[in-house]
Design an enzyme around this catalytic site. Structure first.
Site, PDB file in Angstrom:
ATOM      1  N   LYS A 209      57.231 109.796  61.551  1.00 36.62           N
ATOM      2  CA  LYS A 209      56.407 110.730  60.906  1.00 36.62           C
ATOM      3  C   LYS A 209      55.142 109.980  60.342  1.00 36.62           C
ATOM      4  O   LYS A 209      53.914 110.356  60.566  1.00 36.62           O
ATOM      5  CB  LYS A 209      56.989 111.292  59.802  1.00 36.62           C
ATOM      6  CG  LYS A 209      56.296 112.220  58.956  1.00 36.62           C
ATOM      7  CD  LYS A 209      57.100 113.066  57.825  1.00 36.62           C
ATOM      8  CE  LYS A 209      56.165 113.825  57.204  1.00 36.62           C
ATOM      9  NZ  LYS A 209      56.930 114.815  56.301  1.00 36.62           N
ATOM     10  N   GLU A 215      61.063  99.115  60.281  1.00 37.15           N
ATOM     11  CA  GLU A 215      61.839  98.674  61.352  1.00 37.15           C
ATOM     12  C   GLU A 215      61.574  99.192  62.537  1.00 37.15           C
ATOM     13  O   GLU A 215      61.671  98.789  63.564  1.00 37.15           O
ATOM     14  CB  GLU A 215      63.193  99.576  60.888  1.00 37.15           C
ATOM     15  CG  GLU A 215      63.924  99.193  59.797  1.00 37.15           C
ATOM     16  CD  GLU A 215      63.584  99.966  58.383  1.00 37.15           C
ATOM     17  OE1 GLU A 215      62.353 100.353  58.502  1.00 37.15           O
ATOM     18  OE2 GLU A 215      64.459  99.979  57.549  1.00 37.15           O
ATOM     19  N   GLY A 269      60.980 114.597  56.939  1.00 36.99           N
ATOM     20  CA  GLY A 269      61.619 113.760  57.966  1.00 36.99           C
ATOM     21  C   GLY A 269      63.038 114.298  58.334  1.00 36.99           C
ATOM     22  O   GLY A 269      63.474 114.326  59.711  1.00 36.99           O
ATOM     23  N   ARG A 270      63.941 114.384  57.537  1.00 36.90           N
ATOM     24  CA  ARG A 270      65.337 114.820  57.668  1.00 36.90           C
ATOM     25  C   ARG A 270      65.411 116.363  57.992  1.00 36.90           C
ATOM     26  O   ARG A 270      66.602 116.623  58.341  1.00 36.90           O
ATOM     27  CB  ARG A 270      66.296 114.525  56.407  1.00 36.90           C
ATOM     28  CG  ARG A 270      65.634 115.239  55.114  1.00 36.90           C
ATOM     29  CD  ARG A 270      66.461 114.417  53.894  1.00 36.90           C
ATOM     30  NE  ARG A 270      65.892 114.981  52.806  1.00 36.90           N
ATOM     31  CZ  ARG A 270      64.726 114.340  52.047  1.00 36.90           C
ATOM     32  NH1 ARG A 270      64.274 113.142  52.703  1.00 36.90           N
ATOM     33  NH2 ARG A 270      64.292 114.826  51.081  1.00 36.90           N
ATOM     34  N   GLU A 355      69.768 112.246  50.893  1.00 30.99           N
ATOM     35  CA  GLU A 355      68.393 111.923  50.448  1.00 30.99           C
ATOM     36  C   GLU A 355      67.653 113.158  49.809  1.00 30.99           C
ATOM     37  O   GLU A 355      66.751 113.046  49.409  1.00 30.99           O
ATOM     38  CB  GLU A 355      67.607 111.673  51.904  1.00 30.99           C
ATOM     39  CG  GLU A 355      66.391 110.984  51.624  1.00 30.99           C
ATOM     40  CD  GLU A 355      65.760 110.187  53.124  1.00 30.99           C
ATOM     41  OE1 GLU A 355      66.193 109.086  53.188  1.00 30.99           O
ATOM     42  OE2 GLU A 355      65.300 111.110  53.789  1.00 30.99           O
ATOM     43  N   HIS A 386      93.850 109.904  59.772  1.00 34.19           N
ATOM     44  CA  HIS A 386      94.531 108.679  59.952  1.00 34.19           C
ATOM     45  C   HIS A 386      93.754 107.624  59.129  1.00 34.19           C
ATOM     46  O   HIS A 386      94.055 106.197  59.197  1.00 34.19           O
ATOM     47  CB  HIS A 386      94.768 108.049  61.177  1.00 34.19           C
ATOM     48  CG  HIS A 386      95.743 109.198  61.880  1.00 34.19           C
ATOM     49  ND1 HIS A 386      97.223 109.249  61.778  1.00 34.19           N
ATOM     50  CD2 HIS A 386      95.395 110.300  62.432  1.00 34.19           C
ATOM     51  CE1 HIS A 386      97.352 110.228  62.515  1.00 34.19           C
ATOM     52  NE2 HIS A 386      96.550 111.025  63.073  1.00 34.19           N
ATOM     53  N   LYS A 518      62.236  99.209  49.595  1.00 41.13           N
ATOM     54  CA  LYS A 518      61.266  98.676  50.833  1.00 41.13           C
ATOM     55  C   LYS A 518      60.238  97.906  50.154  1.00 41.13           C
ATOM     56  O   LYS A 518      59.871  96.791  50.825  1.00 41.13           O
ATOM     57  CB  LYS A 518      60.471 100.042  51.154  1.00 41.13           C
ATOM     58  CG  LYS A 518      61.524 101.037  52.144  1.00 41.13           C
ATOM     59  CD  LYS A 518      60.721 102.186  52.934  1.00 41.13           C
ATOM     60  CE  LYS A 518      61.351 103.325  53.440  1.00 41.13           C
ATOM     61  NZ  LYS A 518      60.522 104.425  53.675  1.00 41.13           N
TER      62      LYS A 518
HETATM   63  O1  F6P Z   1      64.512 106.864  54.626  1.00 40.26           O
HETATM   64  C1  F6P Z   1      63.195 107.062  54.094  1.00 40.26           C
HETATM   65  C2  F6P Z   1      62.475 107.990  55.136  1.00 40.26           C
HETATM   66  O2  F6P Z   1      61.278 108.195  54.565  1.00 40.26           O
HETATM   67  C3  F6P Z   1      62.997 109.039  55.849  1.00 40.26           C
HETATM   68  O3  F6P Z   1      62.894 110.318  54.813  1.00 40.26           O
HETATM   69  C4  F6P Z   1      62.351 109.027  56.986  1.00 40.26           C
HETATM   70  O4  F6P Z   1      63.333 110.288  57.790  1.00 40.26           O
HETATM   71  C5  F6P Z   1      62.477 108.022  57.400  1.00 40.26           C
HETATM   72  O5  F6P Z   1      62.136 107.101  56.294  1.00 40.26           O
HETATM   73  C6  F6P Z   1      61.533 107.484  58.763  1.00 40.26           C
HETATM   74  O6  F6P Z   1      60.379 107.694  58.515  1.00 40.26           O
HETATM   75  P1  F6P Z   1      59.310 107.705  59.614  1.00 40.26           P
HETATM   76  O7  F6P Z   1      59.639 109.065  60.416  1.00 40.26           O
HETATM   77  O8  F6P Z   1      58.077 107.889  58.759  1.00 40.26           O
HETATM   78  O9  F6P Z   1      59.455 106.384  60.333  1.00 40.26           O
END
Ligand code: F6P
Length: 554
Positions: A209, A215, A269-270, A355, A386, A518
């Site tokens: 987003k 990462e 995002g979610r 979240e 289990h 972060k």
């Molecule tokens: O975990 C924090 C967050 O901002 C989430 O809400 C989001 O889904 C994720 O990081 C990834 O963010 P992006 O799509 O901006 O890389």
């Protein structure tokens, strides 16, 4: 049922009402509810969008339902729901709407996000996605002329969990390339994945987003280098596509506009798997199945927006969720799909639920004065039986469970598959029954005595074999394991989470809690790269970094 509302420093009227509900149910049992009301099993169930949902094994009766609905009223639920669907900026801390329903609501409705018409934008993006997917299914070629056989989604959190869950849940369309996921910055994941792929046949889809997640950007850089080293720098434009709300940043990476797909800041995002952020899943499923998924979710949206309160599934289930946490003090919630294909659903729901609602400060910045924020535990049945079911049955505190299953397995099952599916369903149904009714100590004692067990052995063994019962659960049955019902199921959870948030007065659409980690990781990274600064580091961190550097210098 424990909950001492008196100890709450700022007990409001609603807090007292949750306390009153806990009192109302004190000493009453679910089994007793079924005896008192023979219609109960029929009364507390509904069929919506291919889902058959039964909440008769929850602490609810006609009087308490009205009290729960009264609490929703008092929390301004109706106004919040109206604002949600009207695209008002209800995500106050970020000043944005949360209009994911527009992604699946069709262009017949004039969806507006903060006043801006968005139905056309959504329809155009869906068309662009369809063209891209079509090309991949029809042998789209990489820079060297080989067809693309592998698509790697690089993204994390909301840009990963939903698409991967869908890929595992639903069958691949004919001629779909294999879809892989790279989310973790752990080099192991990239090394293992790339080691098995041919650059000439691989396309990377960078989904972010913000286009800034550390990462994702690290993995994207590794993938870019991998392609450039194998096929030349100019191949980057052909072997990468991106999905983001930040097209400028995407262009800066070297991805052309016709391989850039958009979504908007009014999509959290979610909540983004319905947008182009779900593109990797669309590559796997094909566009018709994705449209069926959207339609299932849209059916649930219409139900949530229009069904009367007494029949409104997300509203009622959301209220019962809040009752479990805030009235009864049961913070853990288990979701157990009896479907191997839904193996990743609990992971996906963990982000959606925790979240969104893992907060203890309300929209006005004040501490929420009652228990809030459910912790979601999950796994697939029967495997989970289990693993953690022992605790569900005999642990000291109830854990409300959502059991999920499909009436039939995916595809066209033969008699042998149906027979095994019946075993699966039998397990699912039996677990709910066991949690509800338990096993009386006196029955266990009698059984053991009848089996000739010595009296002193019965005395210590029987309490260990008795089950308290009286533990609530929901049962969600899907007509089939298809995209429409899955879309409805996911939307049901989204709206439940919204209802929970309304009742607690919190904003479910921001995620400030992940930011501090972060920031500190950024700082820790500079010290791990260079010389730790003893003035800045806390003693534990200094010690930990010291141990690491000794390992590295050995
Ligand atoms: O975990 C924090 C967050 O901002 C989430 O809400 C989001 O889904 C994720 O990081 C990834 O963010 P992006 O799509 O901006 O890389």
């Amino acid at each position: 049922m424990r909950r001492d509302y008196q100890s709450s420093p700022a007990a409001s009227g609603a807090d007292m009402e949750w306390l009153a509900l806990a009192e109302y149910w004190r000493g009453r049992s679910l089994a007793g509810c079924f005896q008192e009301d023979p219609e109960r099993a029929r009364r507390y169930r509904a069929d919506v969008a291919g889902l058959h949902v039964d909440w008769s094994r929850q602490f609810i009766d006609e009087a308490s339902r009205d009290r729960l609905l009264g609490l929703a009223d008092g929390a301004g639920f109706h106004a919040w729901r109206e604002a949600l669907f009207a695209g008002e900026p209800i995500n106050r801390s970020e000043g944005r709407p949360a209009l994911h329903m527009a992604l699946r609501g069709g262009s017949e409705r004039d969806w507006r996000a903060a006043g801006e018409a968005v139905s056309g934008l959504v329809a155009r993006e869906l068309e662009a996605m369809a063209g891209f997917v079509e090309s991949l299914h029809h042998g789209r070629q990489g820079a060297g002329g080989k067809p693309i056989r592998h698509v790697v989604n690089i993204g994390i959190g909301g840009s990963h969990l939903g698409p991967e869950m869908l890929v595992k849940a639903l069958p691949a369309a004919e001629q779909a390339p294999a879809v892989h996921f790279l989310s973790n910055v752990d080099p192991d994941q990239a090394d293992r994945l790339l080691g098995g792929l041919d650059p000439a046949e691989t396309l990377f889809l960078i989904v972010s987003k913000t286009f800034t997640s550390k990462e994702t950007m690290e993995n994207a850089a590794i993938a870019r280098r991998w392609i450039a080293e194998a096929l030349g720098e100019e191949a980057v434009a052909t072997h990468f596509a991106a999905v983001s709300t930040a097209p400028d940043k995407v262009a800066g990476f070297g991805i052309p506009a016709d391989s850039t797909f958009r979504f908007w800041d009014w999509v959290g995002g979610r909540y983004s798997l319905w947008s182009a952020a779900g593109l990797a899943a669309v590559v796997h499923l094909g566009m018709p199945a994705f449209r069926a998924l959207l339609e299932g979710a849209a059916e649930m949206d219409r139900h949530f927006e229009q069904a009367p309160d007494q029949e409104n599934l997300p509203l009622l289930l959301g209220l019962l969720d809040v009752q479990s946490v805030s009235a009864f003090g049961w913070p853990v919630w288990a979701v157990v799909p009896y479907a191997d294909r839904l193996r990743l659903l609990p992971h996906y729901l963990q982000q959606l639920v925790m979240e969104s609602n893992g907060k203890s400060v309300n929209q006005d910045g004040q501490a929420v004065s009652i228990d809030c924020a459910p912790v979601l535990l999950g796994g697939i049945g029967t495997d989970a039986q289990h693993a953690f079911f022992q605790l569900l049955h005999q642990g000291p505190s109830p854990v409300p469970v959502d059991f999920i299953a499909a009436a039939r397995p995916a595809g066209s099952p033969d008699e042998s598959a149906m027979a095994r599916h019946r075993i699966l369903l039998a397990n699912c149904l039996a677990q709910g029954e066991a949690l509800c009714h338990g096993r009386l100590l006196s029955d266990v004692e009698m059984e053991l005595a009848e089996a000739g067990v010595a009296e002193e052995v019965v005395r210590y063994l029987a309490p260990q074999k008795a089950f308290p019962g009286n533990r609530p659960s929901n049962l969600i049955l899907m007509e089939s394991m298809g995209p429409r019902t899955l879309g409805a199921l996911i939307a049901l959870y989204e709206h439940r989470v919204f209802v929970q948030a309304c009742l607690w007065g919190i904003n479910p659409f921001d995620q400030m809690g992940v930011e501090l980690g972060k920031q500190l990781a950024k700082r820790a990274e500079t010290f791990l790269d260079g010389t730790p600064d003893d003035q800045v580091l806390d003693p534990a961190m200094r010690q930990q970094m010291g141990w690491l550097s000794r390992q590295w210098n050995r």
